[in-house]
Design a protein around this motif. Structure first.
Motif, mmCIF file in Angstrom:
data_model
loop_
_atom_site.group_PDB
_atom_site.id
_atom_site.type_symbol
_atom_site.label_atom_id
_atom_site.label_comp_id
_atom_site.label_asym_id
_atom_site.label_seq_id
_atom_site.Cartn_x
_atom_site.Cartn_y
_atom_site.Cartn_z
ATOM 1 N N ALA A 21 -1.985 60.690 55.235
ATOM 2 C CA ALA A 21 -1.807 62.095 54.844
ATOM 3 C C ALA A 21 -1.571 62.979 56.063
ATOM 4 O O ALA A 21 -0.674 63.832 56.069
ATOM 5 C CB ALA A 21 -3.017 62.577 54.055
ATOM 6 N N ILE A 22 -2.355 62.764 57.101
ATOM 7 C CA ILE A 22 -2.207 63.590 58.313
ATOM 8 C C ILE A 22 -0.850 63.345 58.963
ATOM 9 O O ILE A 22 -0.167 64.282 59.400
ATOM 10 C CB ILE A 22 -3.362 63.293 59.294
ATOM 11 N N THR A 23 -0.441 62.064 59.027
ATOM 12 C CA THR A 23 0.858 61.732 59.635
ATOM 13 C C THR A 23 2.001 62.403 58.873
ATOM 14 O O THR A 23 2.914 62.993 59.473
ATOM 15 C CB THR A 23 1.060 60.213 59.658
ATOM 16 N N VAL A 24 1.947 62.298 57.535
ATOM 17 C CA VAL A 24 3.002 62.903 56.717
ATOM 18 C C VAL A 24 3.023 64.415 56.887
ATOM 19 O O VAL A 24 4.085 65.026 57.047
ATOM 20 C CB VAL A 24 2.798 62.521 55.237
ATOM 21 N N ILE A 25 1.855 65.045 56.852
ATOM 22 C CA ILE A 25 1.778 66.513 56.952
ATOM 23 C C ILE A 25 2.318 66.993 58.296
ATOM 24 O O ILE A 25 3.104 67.947 58.367
ATOM 25 C CB ILE A 25 0.326 66.983 56.730
ATOM 26 N N LEU A 26 1.913 66.332 59.379
ATOM 27 C CA LEU A 26 2.373 66.764 60.699
ATOM 28 C C LEU A 26 3.872 66.545 60.874
ATOM 29 O O LEU A 26 4.572 67.379 61.467
ATOM 30 C CB LEU A 26 1.593 66.021 61.786
ATOM 31 N N THR A 27 4.372 65.409 60.359
ATOM 32 C CA THR A 27 5.816 65.151 60.474
ATOM 33 C C THR A 27 6.612 66.197 59.702
ATOM 34 O O THR A 27 7.612 66.742 60.191
ATOM 35 C CB THR A 27 6.147 63.750 59.944
ATOM 36 N N LEU A 28 6.169 66.498 58.471
ATOM 37 C CA LEU A 28 6.865 67.507 57.675
ATOM 38 C C LEU A 28 6.750 68.895 58.290
ATOM 39 O O LEU A 28 7.694 69.685 58.236
ATOM 40 C CB LEU A 28 6.308 67.512 56.241
ATOM 41 N N SER A 29 5.585 69.196 58.857
ATOM 42 C CA SER A 29 5.410 70.528 59.456
ATOM 43 C C SER A 29 6.386 70.732 60.608
ATOM 44 O O SER A 29 6.882 71.839 60.821
ATOM 45 C CB SER A 29 3.975 70.702 59.952
ATOM 46 N N LEU A 30 6.668 69.647 61.317
ATOM 47 C CA LEU A 30 7.624 69.745 62.420
ATOM 48 C C LEU A 30 9.026 70.075 61.897
ATOM 49 O O LEU A 30 9.701 70.991 62.391
ATOM 50 C CB LEU A 30 7.648 68.427 63.189
ATOM 51 N N ALA A 343 4.259 72.556 55.000
ATOM 52 C CA ALA A 343 4.961 73.841 55.072
ATOM 53 C C ALA A 343 4.046 74.928 55.619
ATOM 54 O O ALA A 343 4.478 75.786 56.405
ATOM 55 C CB ALA A 343 5.480 74.232 53.694
ATOM 56 N N LEU A 344 2.786 74.906 55.223
ATOM 57 C CA LEU A 344 1.838 75.919 55.707
ATOM 58 C C LEU A 344 1.689 75.835 57.224
ATOM 59 O O LEU A 344 1.780 76.845 57.933
ATOM 60 C CB LEU A 344 0.479 75.728 55.020
ATOM 61 N N ILE A 345 1.475 74.616 57.711
ATOM 62 C CA ILE A 345 1.357 74.441 59.168
ATOM 63 C C ILE A 345 2.685 74.769 59.845
ATOM 64 O O ILE A 345 2.720 75.395 60.914
ATOM 65 C CB ILE A 345 0.918 72.997 59.498
ATOM 66 N N GLY A 346 3.792 74.372 59.213
ATOM 67 C CA GLY A 346 5.105 74.644 59.790
ATOM 68 C C GLY A 346 5.394 76.125 59.903
ATOM 69 O O GLY A 346 5.922 76.590 60.924
ATOM 70 N N VAL A 347 5.057 76.901 58.867
ATOM 71 C CA VAL A 347 5.309 78.346 58.902
ATOM 72 C C VAL A 347 4.445 79.018 59.962
ATOM 73 O O VAL A 347 4.899 79.920 60.681
ATOM 74 C CB VAL A 347 5.059 78.959 57.506
ATOM 75 N N VAL A 348 3.184 78.570 60.066
ATOM 76 C CA VAL A 348 2.296 79.147 61.086
ATOM 77 C C VAL A 348 2.842 78.850 62.482
ATOM 78 O O VAL A 348 2.869 79.723 63.362
ATOM 79 C CB VAL A 348 0.865 78.594 60.935
ATOM 80 N N SER A 349 3.306 77.614 62.697
ATOM 81 C CA SER A 349 3.840 77.256 64.017
ATOM 82 C C SER A 349 5.207 77.882 64.261
ATOM 83 O O SER A 349 5.648 78.000 65.406
ATOM 84 C CB SER A 349 3.937 75.735 64.149
#
Length: 828
Positions: A21-30, A343-349
């Motif tokens: 889950a963490i790997t997928v979330i971080l990859t998508l956030s990028l 998306a949430l992490i991506g928008v924040v970054s």
């Protein structure tokens, strides 16, 4: 409610596999963060409405002469009058002449980038004042008082938004000097040109009131804007402009030479001001889209692997009555949870990314400097998350009806089918293909930058300090201006650490970019063919010692001395080596003559005697090595150098060759010049090396930004290849065990897995090369400057990807070769 329950179940299901889950979330956030940030940048620079009233009716009219490599010749007053009288699809025309001023009376004396306009300009542009008023028709005419409007950016940055500047009087110097009163501050907008700081009325430029300016058809120095008449379209206006322009050329053939190939064009004002940033931002958007594709492919492989391991669970759910639609909805819920978090992490970054990218884009468009983050960042992130979620939900294959009837329910090991394996390999190949395209683009930019940095300029760039000391004619004769520079150079030469000080009118690369056509000239014995123009050369005014200060050799003859320029009956010049070779092949150019033939010289300021001297034959006393002050990679140049004594002094630049840190001399030189004249601007001190570095900044930023994209893409692709091979190895543990039990050597298995990774990389490189070729050909029809990459960037990128793919294959291959035979057989 059922959808919320599905999301809650999906969340609990994903908590059982936190690593995935963490790997997928971080990859998508990028991927989502990069795309949201770049779309915000593109929207702010290219799509956001301008403040100009009815901007969709505001156009820019350009005259060009491609035959002499002049992309924008601008217009003369007679040409503007003809267009104003004949073009009916335009309701009004506004004119703008770019002028460099010196300004005294508003803080430190300074050089300033300005414009001279008529009273209709601001009405045509549809702009309003932020403070005071703007220039109107009441400010036209030779008897009007001089007035100045400040641009908002200059008022805010240079004057700290001081409202008390309204009503102050300043002294403006250019081709002649006048006083003017500040009457207003322009609202925040995109000025044209974008570095404009002040805008004044015509009376502030005595040259604009001269008879030669008003009547000279070839005296072109004014840019033109227009408003479409009610009901008129841009295409109609273009057609009418070409018709009227064709008549103008027939009526005045002497002003439009055939070799120059004069043309007229019109485009929307928005397109004109964004043209410098449009190409680079759209390419950047395409690069970010490739990163998003790579991220989705990487995540899709992870989801596929997870689904294969959950095949038993899904089969049980189908056996208990769950429909395929319910299972697909469950997978969609899980994807939405993952993509929503990404998306949430991506928008924040993305917010800090927007700020960094805005500084990058400001090198190409002033609109980027005022960029603000708005709600578009959120909905772009949400849209990308939904797209990714739908893709990931429909990638896995659901269990067949046979497995739901009980087949394979006891299977405790992940069994990878040929279809799943094929899909995983396709996703991996897609990642490599997209990475290859990005790598080739980044390699091409980096190799171009390296070539630019390594190019030999022929100048001593490290030890030469260039300082702008613009000519100030207020209350002085031309000879007094020359004497001022001579005395300043004498005093600077006396400072410790100074080798030589010289005068010039152009700082290489900073003051003179490529595309300036030069002036027509001829020479003793030169005869051009019928219908051809005389060649063109750049004109430079320099002092004795200029070539010595820049460490440029004089290859024949001698340098100027103190007496050159004083004898009007025998004017002398130094010419560049290429000019001498072209005009006097296999001959000695010394004591031969060159002379200016360009008709535009009749409009130069000065007395009739000055103009007669300007076009008289000039005796060549020296030949210097070429100095290409316009191109970063030097090209052969035709240049004629006049002596400061008796030359035409427009600019004012001092070049100081030093034996110590050049910047340590800036303060004492400034004090020395200010002691001679308190109102004299002394600005922009920098070594030639730093000036060249500054000019290279856009190329360096392009290489950095696209290099980062390529590095990120490469990293994700490598993880993807390694992941596919690792999953393949784990799913084929029994197969490897049997092969080893039957006598297969471990190195054959090791080799097989590495070859599998190399084949995927090779297919990715081929697919990327094909896609890149087609994309480049298509883009070439929209982007004029689009070029196909050379062989070196392609080979380097392919080699890098193949090498990295093989390295990524080593770990899964080693695991496959070290499978324990008994354990592998017992696992079944």
């Amino acid at each position: 409610m059922s959808f919320l329950r599905d999301l809650r179940v999906a969340f609990h299901s994903l908590t059982r596999t936190p690593g995935l889950a963490i790997t997928v979330i971080l990859t998508l956030s990028l991927g989502i963060g990069a795309n949201a940030a770049i779309f915000t940048l593109v929207r702010g620079v290219l799509l956001k409405p301008l403040v100009n009233r009815d901007e969709n009716r505001l156009i820019y009219i350009r005259q060009s002469a491609p035959g002499i490599h002049d992309e924008n010749t601008t217009f003369s007053v007679p040409e503007i009058q003809d267009l104003r009288a004949s073009v009916k699809t335009l309701s009004a025309l506004g004119d703008f002449s770019t002028m460099g001023f010196t300004m005294v009376g508003l803080g430190e004396p300074r050089s300033i980038q300005g414009g001279v306009v008529s009273g209709t300009f601001f009405d045509v542009m549809g702009l309003h004042p932020a403070l005071g008023r703007l220039i109107g028709t009441q400010d036209d005419g030779p008897n009007a008082a001089g007035v100045v409007v400040l641009t908002y950016r200059f008022w805010a940055t240079a004057l700290g938004k001081d409202p008390s500047v309204i009503g102050k009087t300043v002294r403006l110097g250019s081709i002649g000097e006048r006083s003017a009163k500040i009457i207003g501050v322009l609202e925040p907008c995109v000025p044209y040109p974008q570095d404009t700081e002040i805008i004044s009325n015509i009376v502030t430029s005595p040259h604009h009131l001269s008879a030669t300016m008003v009547t000279g058809r070839i005296h072109r120095m004014t840019e033109l804007f227009g408003r479409l008449a009610p009901g008129a379209t841009l295409d109609q206006t273009r057609a009418e402009l070409r018709t009227v322009y064709s008549t103008m050329k027939k009526d005045h053939p002497e002003a439009y030479s055939k070799p120059a190939d004069f043309q007229i064009e019109a485009r929307m004002f928005r397109d004109e001001i964004t043209s410098g940033a449009r190409d680079v931002l759209l390419v950047l958007l395409a690069a970010s889209a490739l990163v998003f594709v790579i991220a989705c492919c990487n995540v899709a492989n992870l989801i596929l692997a997870r689904t294969v391991r959950r095949e038993g669970e899904l089969a049980v759910r189908m056996a208990l009555g769950a429909s395929k639609g319910a299972l697909r909805r469950m997978l969609l819920s899980e994807s939405l949870v993952l993509c929503g978090a990404g998306a949430l992490i991506g928008v924040v970054s993305a917010r800090p990314m927007v700020a960094m990218l805005a500084r990058y884009a400001s090198k190409f468009s002033v609109r980027a400097t005022d960029l603000t983050v708005d709600s578009s960042l959120l909905w772009v992130g949400a849209a990308l998350a939904i797209v990714a979620a739908v893709i990931l939900a429909f990638v896995p294959r659901l269990p067949s009806s046979a497995s739901s009837s009980g087949l394979g329910l006891s299977n405790g090991t992940a069994r990878i089918t040929s279809g799943t394996n094929r899909r995983q390999q396709i996703f991996a190949v897609t990642q490599i293909a997209a990475s290859f395209v990005l790598l080739v683009g980044a390699s091409m930019l980096i190799s171009t930058l390296i070539a630019l940095q390594r190019a030999r300029t022929g100048l001593d760039t490290q030890r030469v300090l260039a300082i702008d000391v613009p000519a100030m004619f207020y209350g002085k004769t031309p000879q007094q201006v020359v004497d001022f520079y001579k005395e300043a150079m004498r005093r600077i030469d006396a400072l410790p650490g100074v080798n030589r000080t010289a005068f010039g009118d152009v700082v290489p690369w900073r003051d003179n970019g490529p595309g300036t056509g030069g002036l027509q000239f001829s020479a003793d014995g030169h005869v051009h063919s019928r219908g051809e123009e005389d060649p063109r050369a750049s004109s430079r005014t320099i002092s004795p010692g200029y070539f010595a200060a820049l460490r440029v050799p004089i290859v024949a003859g001698r340098d100027f001395n103190a007496l050159d320029g004083e004898n009007n009956d025998d004017p002398v010049v130094i010419v560049s080596q290429t000019l001498a070779q072209r005009m006097f092949p296999n001959q000695d150019p010394i004591n031969r003559h060159v002379f200016w033939t360009d008709p535009v010289l009749q409009f130069f300021p000065g007395t009739d005697a000055d103009k007669a001297r300007l076009v008289a034959p000039h005796r060549i006393i020296g030949v210097a090595a070429d100095i290409d002050d316009g191109h970063l990679v030097p090209e052969p140049t035709l240049t004629v150098y006049d002596p400061l004594e008796g030359g035409v002094t427009f600019g004012g630049r001092l070049f100081i060759h030093t034996t110590r840190d050049p910047y340590a001399l800036v303060a004492p030189i400034t004090r020395l010049i200010r002691s001679m004249s308190a109102d004299q601007p002394v600005e922009h001190a920098a070594t030639l090396e730093d000036i060249r570095t500054q000019v290279l900044t856009p190329d360096r930023l392009n290489s950095l930004v696209f290099g980062v994209f390529a590095a990120v893409a490469l990293a994700i692709a490598v993880v993807g290849v390694a992941g596919v091979l690792a999953f393949s190895v784990s799913a084929r543990t029994r197969e490897f065990g049997i092969r080893l039990a039957l006598g297969s050597e471990p190195r054959r298995i090791l080799k097989g897995v590495i070859v599998e990774g190399a084949v995927m990389a090779a297919l990715g490189v081929l697919a990327g090369a094909a896609f890149g070729f087609v994309a480049a050909r298509l883009a070439g029809s929209y982007f004029v400057e689009m070029k196909m990459p050379g062989a070196l960037p392609v080979v380097i990128s392919a080699f890098l990807l193949m090498t990295v793919a093989v390295v990524a294959s080593l770990l899964p291959a080693a695991r496959a070769a070290q499978v324990d035979v008994m354990e592998a057989l017992r696992s079944e």
